[in-house]
Every structure is written in C-alpha cells, then in structure tokens.
Scaffold this motif. Structure first.
Motif, PDB file in Angstrom:
ATOM      1  N   LEU A   1      75.115  33.342  81.086  1.00  0.00           N
ATOM      2  CA  LEU A   1      76.466  33.917  80.517  1.00  0.00           C
ATOM      3  C   LEU A   1      77.062  34.844  81.411  1.00  0.00           C
TER       4      LEU A   1
ATOM      5  N   PRO B   1      71.847  37.523  74.114  1.00  0.00           N
ATOM      6  CA  PRO B   1      73.284  37.141  73.298  1.00  0.00           C
ATOM      7  C   PRO B   1      72.729  36.479  72.037  1.00  0.00           C
ATOM      8  N   LEU B   2      73.345  37.192  70.923  1.00  0.00           N
ATOM      9  CA  LEU B   2      73.089  36.345  69.561  1.00  0.00           C
ATOM     10  C   LEU B   2      73.303  35.028  69.516  1.00  0.00           C
ATOM     11  N   ASN B   3      74.547  34.396  70.289  1.00  0.00           N
ATOM     12  CA  ASN B   3      74.777  33.178  70.003  1.00  0.00           C
ATOM     13  C   ASN B   3      75.700  32.946  71.423  1.00  0.00           C
ATOM     14  N   GLU B   4      75.232  32.093  72.136  1.00  0.00           N
ATOM     15  CA  GLU B   4      75.896  31.715  73.397  1.00  0.00           C
ATOM     16  C   GLU B   4      77.187  31.292  73.238  1.00  0.00           C
ATOM     17  N   ALA B   5      77.445  30.355  72.158  1.00  0.00           N
ATOM     18  CA  ALA B   5      78.479  29.433  71.909  1.00  0.00           C
ATOM     19  C   ALA B   5      79.834  30.472  71.428  1.00  0.00           C
ATOM     20  N   VAL B   6      79.345  31.576  70.793  1.00  0.00           N
ATOM     21  CA  VAL B   6      80.285  32.747  70.293  1.00  0.00           C
ATOM     22  C   VAL B   6      80.992  33.533  71.556  1.00  0.00           C
TER      23      VAL B   6
ATOM     24  N   ARG C   1      80.812  32.592  74.783  1.00  0.00           N
ATOM     25  CA  ARG C   1      81.397  31.708  75.663  1.00  0.00           C
ATOM     26  C   ARG C   1      82.742  31.515  74.986  1.00  0.00           C
TER      27      ARG C   1
ATOM     28  N   MET D   1      85.075  39.773  69.162  1.00  0.00           N
ATOM     29  CA  MET D   1      83.745  39.162  69.044  1.00  0.00           C
ATOM     30  C   MET D   1      82.787  39.792  70.126  1.00  0.00           C
TER      31      MET D   1
ATOM     32  N   GLY E   1      68.258  28.351  70.935  1.00  0.00           N
ATOM     33  CA  GLY E   1      69.722  28.725  70.671  1.00  0.00           C
ATOM     34  C   GLY E   1      69.602  29.923  70.023  1.00  0.00           C
TER      35      GLY E   1
ATOM     36  N   ALA F   1      71.212  31.256  66.921  1.00  0.00           N
ATOM     37  CA  ALA F   1      71.472  31.638  65.681  1.00  0.00           C
ATOM     38  C   ALA F   1      70.322  32.319  65.254  1.00  0.00           C
TER      39      ALA F   1
ATOM     40  N   GLY G   1      71.481  36.868  79.368  1.00  0.00           N
ATOM     41  CA  GLY G   1      72.697  36.557  79.891  1.00  0.00           C
ATOM     42  C   GLY G   1      72.449  36.459  81.403  1.00  0.00           C
TER      43      GLY G   1
ATOM     44  N   GLY H   1      70.795  22.997  73.557  1.00  0.00           N
ATOM     45  CA  GLY H   1      71.230  23.070  72.257  1.00  0.00           C
ATOM     46  C   GLY H   1      71.611  24.405  71.882  1.00  0.00           C
ATOM     47  N   TRP H   2      72.136  25.227  72.916  1.00  0.00           N
ATOM     48  CA  TRP H   2      72.579  26.825  72.683  1.00  0.00           C
ATOM     49  C   TRP H   2      74.095  26.593  72.087  1.00  0.00           C
ATOM     50  N   PHE H   3      74.585  25.496  71.759  1.00  0.00           N
ATOM     51  CA  PHE H   3      75.891  25.276  71.072  1.00  0.00           C
ATOM     52  C   PHE H   3      75.874  25.110  69.690  1.00  0.00           C
ATOM     53  N   GLN H   4      75.742  26.468  69.057  1.00  0.00           N
ATOM     54  CA  GLN H   4      75.563  26.584  67.426  1.00  0.00           C
ATOM     55  C   GLN H   4      76.641  27.243  66.938  1.00  0.00           C
TER      56      GLN H   4
ATOM     57  N   SER I   1      76.133  32.461  62.494  1.00  0.00           N
ATOM     58  CA  SER I   1      75.432  32.950  61.436  1.00  0.00           C
ATOM     59  C   SER I   1      75.295  34.300  61.260  1.00  0.00           C
TER      60      SER I   1
ATOM     61  N   GLU J   1      77.049  38.177  62.127  1.00  0.00           N
ATOM     62  CA  GLU J   1      78.030  37.701  63.112  1.00  0.00           C
ATOM     63  C   GLU J   1      79.158  36.775  62.628  1.00  0.00           C
TER      64      GLU J   1
ATOM     65  N   TRP K   1      81.365  39.147  60.422  1.00  0.00           N
ATOM     66  CA  TRP K   1      82.297  39.681  61.394  1.00  0.00           C
ATOM     67  C   TRP K   1      83.582  39.202  61.853  1.00  0.00           C
TER      68      TRP K   1
END
Lengths: 575, 183
Positions: free
Chosen positions: A182, A259-264, A266, A312, A533, A535, B8, B15-18, B21, B24, B27
């Motif tokens: 990231l 990071p909580l969620n890599e997709a968010v 990025r 975000m 992941g 989430a 980071g 499978g990181w692209f989720q 939830s 987050e 918000w």
C-alpha cells in the motif's frame, strides 16, 4: 525466482529489508538537501512571522517581500520536492526489494535540482525576483529565477522517471508477488500526480522564461493564473498523497497497524489521481473571465470526490491503529487504544498530530474556503495561509519529521542524540503551527490580507483584535521555529555525534506498544486463522472509538461550513 | 506480523479486493452524503443566494480602460463643497456604470455611492495584478490587467469603506488603500 539478488545491498538488521546501496546514497543526499532548504525556509519564516507581528515589525519593506518569496519557494517547492524524491527512492527499492534503476539518472536529477534551487535562491536574495512564489505576470523576475524553477521541475521529473523504471524492474524481475504494498501504491499515486503537476509547470514556465528574455510576447495573465495553479496547487496534492503514504508507513512501524481494507485505501488514492487536478480552480474563484459554472464544477473536484478520498483515509488510518491496539489487548472503553498509544514515540506522535491537524484544521478550512461563493470572504486574506500552514506544515512537514526519526537510525546507523528532546519536538512544532494557524485564520476573517508588510500603512483600518491575532501569528511562528530548529539540530547532531549502531544490531525502540496477555473479562478476540483480505480484520476488533472521532469531525466540519455561509450572507449583495 | 493480513509495507495477500464492511462502510456512506450536500450548496446559492462571483468580465487594453475611467470621472465629479482631504469624490447617479482603476499603488477615484442602490462596478488594472478587498465587510475580488471585471453590487449601509489591495503588486503594495463612501 528472484533474479535480482546480485546488486550491492545490505540487510537492515532492524526491519530485515534489503537496502540497495546506490539508492541509499541518493535517499541520504536528497533528504539532507531537503533539510538544508527547510532550514533556509525556516529562517525566512521566523523573520516573516516577527514582521507581521505589528508590535515587532522586524524587516524593512523590501526585505520583507524578498524573504516572503524565499520562504514560499524553499518550503513549498524545494524542501518538499527533495524529501519526496528521497521517499520515492526509499520505498520503491526497500519495500519491493529491488535495485535503483539508474545511478546516472539519479545523479543528473540531483545536480539539476540542486543547481536550479541555488539559482533561484541567489536570484531572490540579490533582489532580482521580488515576485512572490506565485510570480503573477505582468510582475517580472530575472530570467535566472524562471530557469532555476524549470531546472528543479525537470530534475524532479527525471527522478520520478527513475522511480517508475525501478517499479518496472521489480515487476519484470518478479521481486514481489501480486500487488505492490500500500505504501508503494500511495507513493506511486503521488508520483503520477507529480508528473501532471510538473508538466503544467513546464507549460507555464517555459513561455514566461522566454518572455523574460524578450524572446516572445507576454503570456496572458489570466492564462498564467490557470496554468500556474495547475503547478502550484497540484504540487501540494503531491504532498497530501505522500503524507498519507507516510501515515500508513508510520502507523505500521509504530503500532503494527494494518489497513482495514486494501481496496478502500487504494480506491481513495485513485480518486486523488483522477480528481485532484481540478484544484487549480481554488485560486480562481473570484477571478474575472471565469464563469460560475466552471468555478463550481472544478472547485468541488467534480463532486468532492478528492475530499471523499481524504475522508476515507482519515477514517481508515486511525481505525487501523485502533484495531492493532485492541488486538494487542488495549481494549478498555472507547479510547483505551488511543490513550495507551505510544505518545512518547516521536514517530507516532508526529504521525497522529499530523493526522489531527491536517484533518480538523487543514481539511475543514480547505473545503470551506474552496467553496465558490465563500471564497469571496476569504480570497487573498490571511485565512488562506491559515489553511495551508495546517495542511502543508502541520500535516506534511510534521509527518516527514516523524519519518526522519526512523530513517536516520536505519540509514545512517546512528542513534538519535538527546532523545527526550526528540520526544518533545513533534508536540512543540504541532502546537506552534496550531497557534499560528489560528492567528492567521482569525486575522484573515477580519480582512487582514496575506502578503502585506504593514497593515497600518494606509491608515488605521484594522482594530486592536486584528493586531492581537497578528501577535499570535508571531508567537506561534516563534514556537514552531524553535521546534524546527530543534529538529534540524537534533538530526544534524545525530549524523555527526550519534552513537553508532553496531553491525547486526537493531536500532533502539522509540517505544512501541507491547502485547498484553489476554485476561478474563476482556473481549480480546484472536483473529480467526486463514482469512485473507481486510474486511475480516475490521470485524475481529471494533472501531467504535474511531467512529466517535469521525462523527465529532463531521459535526465540526458542518458547524464551520454553515457558519461561513451565514457570514457570507451578511455582506453586500454582489454578482 | 500476523500472517492473515498485510501491513502497508507488505504486498497484500490474494483476494484483497473486497467491499468495505462494518464501521468503515458506514463512514464512507456518511462521507458520500456529506459530499453530496457540499455539492448541492454551491448551485443552490448561485440561484438563491445574493453573493456570487459570476466572473463577468470584458477584454480591455489597460490604456483604454484608463481613458474610460478618466471620462467617467470628468462627467461625474461632485461639487467643490464635497472635497475632503483635498480629494473630490465622484458621485455617479444610480443605477449606473461605475469605474474604478487599480494602479501601483493607489485606487482611483474615491467613489460616493448611495445605500440600497445597485451599481455595475467596472474594475481593472493599469499595470500588474491587484486585489480588491472591501473592508470592513471583507469582500475580495481579483483584478487582472486586460480584464474589465464587472461587479454588480448593492451597498447596504452608510459609512466610509476602505479598499485594500490584497494581491502583492510591488514594494509599495501595503500603501495601496482606496475609499468608497456610502450615504
């Protein structure tokens, strides 16, 4: 599989990352030069703050404007660009475990940037460029001023090219699998924005340089404003991007945050890349010849999509710290994770203060002042520097300072001297900048203009309250300068006198939270094995404390924003 | 480092692209709504609010604009009895076209306007860029040479108002203060 193992490197005994020897040299060189320009800009800063403090009024008139020009350029351009190049070289080679693409290119870039920066500073100090950072035409500086800026911009562009080439080598030689980390992703977003920014700079600076040599007619001043701010504002968005990448980096080093969620995260960086280039409009909101529709669309970054990106990051960064801290057993109440955070670690305190100052002060004022109509009661007043000292100085510079407390022991292999002072420094700097930023913002609300040597020169237009706020600018500026001087002194002192870290030894821990043993009654949940992941990380530990902070932020934002609409409604009707 | 997810500093696991939830996700929803409110406010104010910068402007050569200001002053200069500090204010009849010149380092002329009347105020520069800052209201507009910037304004209360230049225009910048008298 790894065909990239034969370049000169050493293994960092603290982090285990391989450090490319040639990259290491250029990281050091760029960082040191960056700090030199920070010091020049800092000395200029204290002279300005003590002149705007009307009771002190230190500098004579011509030197005030000269030093103000010097301050803007050294801080906003030279310090930030040199340090950003250091960050790009560092994160790409270290985190991707790859060599720097080209030593020659790195040399060319470094020499061009340095020669350009020296040319600009000498020209300003000789009194040949009293034009401010923005150098709006038809005001004209000596050609060496424009040439110097072009050299710095092209030099930086070459360094960014070297960074992309390094990414390409890592990809080709498969030094990493899957997606880049990231922090590298964020640095790459900054690099992409930098390319667009520097191209704007070339488009506007080359004709202006030629005009200063009488080789072409004068470019249109309104055209100049539009294009120049494509350089001037966007370059600050490079800072935002780099700063956020440093937040993720420092959060990971100091608390083990993920990071909580890599997709968010990025996606938020991608929003920066896509929409931030509209921000040139922020400076043209009360300009002639620019329609209301154009102003509204562009100033909002389409529909506040770059603001959304910052919001975000502003949630996910502290939330990741909260999850990490709760995972270590600091689960008491809403804010037990925050009160037990490593506040004595200058890497953490600098990062978290940077996050708070950037978000609460810089972010809220920025969006409000950048609202098309509200800009009528803000344009070119001290409210504007009140805003950007909270973003660039309280945000970016403070985050970079925090990074330094790790980069110096890791690269120079010396322990910091006088550690208690190091622990104090981020607080002192943050508080100084806060006081100064408040002083500027309130003086600006009373109509005090930025870039004025003496607000009483045209008669007594302003009351005692405005003078009081200008005194706050002087006092806050002095505190911040002492902290900056401390930072430079401690860092240089460490390079010269710091205790050497023996080969194979780790740097001393600045203080990172220990894992508490899980005691009964605590709702510490061990992460379920085998999930991938982000989430599920968020679900393993609550982020209630961050949510409360975020809601407080949103309420403060709404109050400030609508209070400004009210203030606008009270002035004369105009269209 | 846990093996389940990456910091980071490391490459994320496949499978990181989720979708987000939990908090987050909530918000981001709140942030999107706030951004929509911000987006609606400016168009709303453009149609319903009274203070807007429409950017109405016309190309003009600086020398031509100076001539227009001089002609305007010649026609509208008030009687001798109005002279204050040796300056005769210009008293245009409302509603009308009013001219103001910005020049290193002064504003010309001193204007005398009537409260509650609407004027079309033409402002431009004879030389470099200047900033029109009307105090104590703190209303600010950019003045660019070559552009006749037209502000349709309606003074609200009698008094003496200052015009401070708030765009750096040279070493005498801080002295550049003009005046609008509203009666």
């Amino acid at each position: 599989m790894n065909t990239n193992s034969d370049y000169p490197k050493r293994i960092c005994s603290t982090t285990g990352f391989p450090i490319c020897r040639s990259a290491e040299f250029f990281v050091k060189a760029n960082a040191v030069l960056g700090v030199v320009f920070l010091l020049i800009g800092g000395i200029a800063a204290i002279l300005i703050a003590l002149t705007r403090w009307q009771a002190v009024h230190l500098l004579p008139v011509d030197w005030f404007y000269r030093i103000l020009t010097l301050h803007g350029i050294n801080m906003l351009i030279f310090w930030i660009l040199f340090f950003e190049v250091a960050i790009l070289y560092f994160v790409s080679t270290t985190l991707l475990k790859v060599r720097l693409a080209s030593r020659l290119t790195a040399w060319i870039s470094l020499v061009m940037m340095f020669v350009g920066a020296v040319m600009v500073d000498v020209t300003i100090l000789l009194g040949k460029a009293d034009v401010m950072l923005s150098s709006y035409l038809p005001l004209l500086a000596h050609p060496a001023f424009y040439l110097g800026i072009i050299l710095v911009a092209v030099g930086t562009l070459i360094a960014v090219g070297n960074y992309f080439a390094t990414l390409y080598i890592a990809k080709k030689e498969k030094t990493y699998e899957g997606s880049v980390p990231l922090v590298v992703f964020g640095a790459t977003a900054a690099a992409i924005i930098a390319v667009v920014t520097l191209l704007h700079g070339a488009v506007v600076m080359v004709p202006t340089f030629l005009y200063s040599l009488h080789l072409c007619p004068q470019p249109d001043p309104q055209w100049y404003r539009l294009l120049w701010w494509g350089l001037g504002h966007m370059s600050q968005q490079v800072n935002v991007c780099a700063m956020v990448a440093v937040w993720y980096l420092l959060a990971a080093i100091t608390t083990g945050a993920k990071p909580l969620n890599e997709a968010v995260c990025r996606s938020a960086f991608v929003l920066y890349i896509l929409f931030i280039n509209l921000a040139s409009a922020h400076h043209l909101l009360v300009d002639p010849g620019v329609s209301a529709g154009w102003k509204i669309w562009n100033t909002s970054y389409a529909m506040y999509l770059a603001v959304l990106a910052s919001m975000m990051h502003g949630f996910t960064v502290p939330a990741s710290v909260e999850v990490a801290m709760r995972g270590k057993g600091y689960v008491r109440g809403l804010f037990g994770w925050l009160t037990n955070a490593p506040w004595r670690n200058p890497g953490f305190s600098a990062f978290f203060l940077s996050l708070l100052i950037f978000g609460f002060i810089g972010g809220i004022t920025g969006v409000t002042l950048g609202t098309q109509q509200i800009n009528i009661i803000a344009h070119n007043t001290l409210r504007i520097p009140g805003h950007f000292h909270a973003t660039v100085v309280g945000g970016t510079t403070l985050a970079f300072m925090g990074l330094t407390y790790y980069v110096v022991p890791l690269l120079w292999r010396r322990e910091y001297i006088l550690k208690p002072l190091c622990r104090l420094q981020p607080y002192l700097f943050g508080i100084g900048i806060l006081i100064m930023s408040f002083g500027m913002s309130f003086a600006g609300s009373m109509g005090v203009s930025r870039r004025s040597w003496d607000i009483d020169a045209g008669g007594s237009i302003y009351g005692p309250t405005a003078h009081l706020f200008l005194a706050l600018v002087g006092i806050g500026g002095t505190v911040a300068f002492i902290a900056l001087f401390l930072y430079v002194g401690l860092t240089v002192g460490t390079l010269l006198f710091g205790r050497r870290i023996a080969a194979g030894k780790s740097m001393e821990d600045w203080g990172t939270p220990k894992v508490l043993s899980t005691s009964p009654g605590h709702d510490h949940v061990a992460p379920a094995p085998g999930f991938a992941g982000g989430a599920t990380v968020a679900e393993a530990h609550p982020t209630q404390g961050t949510m409360v902070l975020a809601v407080i932020f949103l309420l403060s934002f709404a109050v400030y924003y609508f209070a400004n609409w009210k203030a606008l409604a009270d002035v004369w009707p105009v269209r | 480092m846990n093996q389940e997810s990456s910091s980071g500093l490391e490459c994320p696991k496949p499978g990181w692209f989720q979708a987000p939830s939990g908090n987050e996700r909530t918000w981001i929803g709140m942030a999107v709504i706030w951004c929509l409110i911000l987006s609606v406010m400016m168009p709303y104010w453009h149609f319903r609010g009274k203070q807007n910068s429409t950017g109405e402007a016309y190309r003009v050569k600086p020398a031509d604009f100076v001539k227009r200001v001089e002609a305007f002053v010649k026609v509208n200069t008030g009687e001798e009895s109005l002279v204050e500090d040796g300056i005769a204010p210009v008293v245009p009849a409302p509603p009308g076209e009013v001219y103001l010149l910005a020049k290193q380092f002064f504003w010309f002329p001193v204007l005398k306007l009537r409260s509650g009347e609407t004027y079309r105020l033409h402002i431009s520069s004879a030389d470099v860029q200047h900033g029109f800052s009307l105090l104590p209201m703190n209303m600010n507009f950019q003045i660019v040479p070559g552009y006749d910037h037209v502000l349709t304004i309606k003074p609200q209360a009698p008094g003496t108002y200052h015009i401070v230049c708030n765009e750096f225009c040279g070493i005498g910048h801080q002295q550049m203060v003009g005046k609008i008298i509203v009666e």
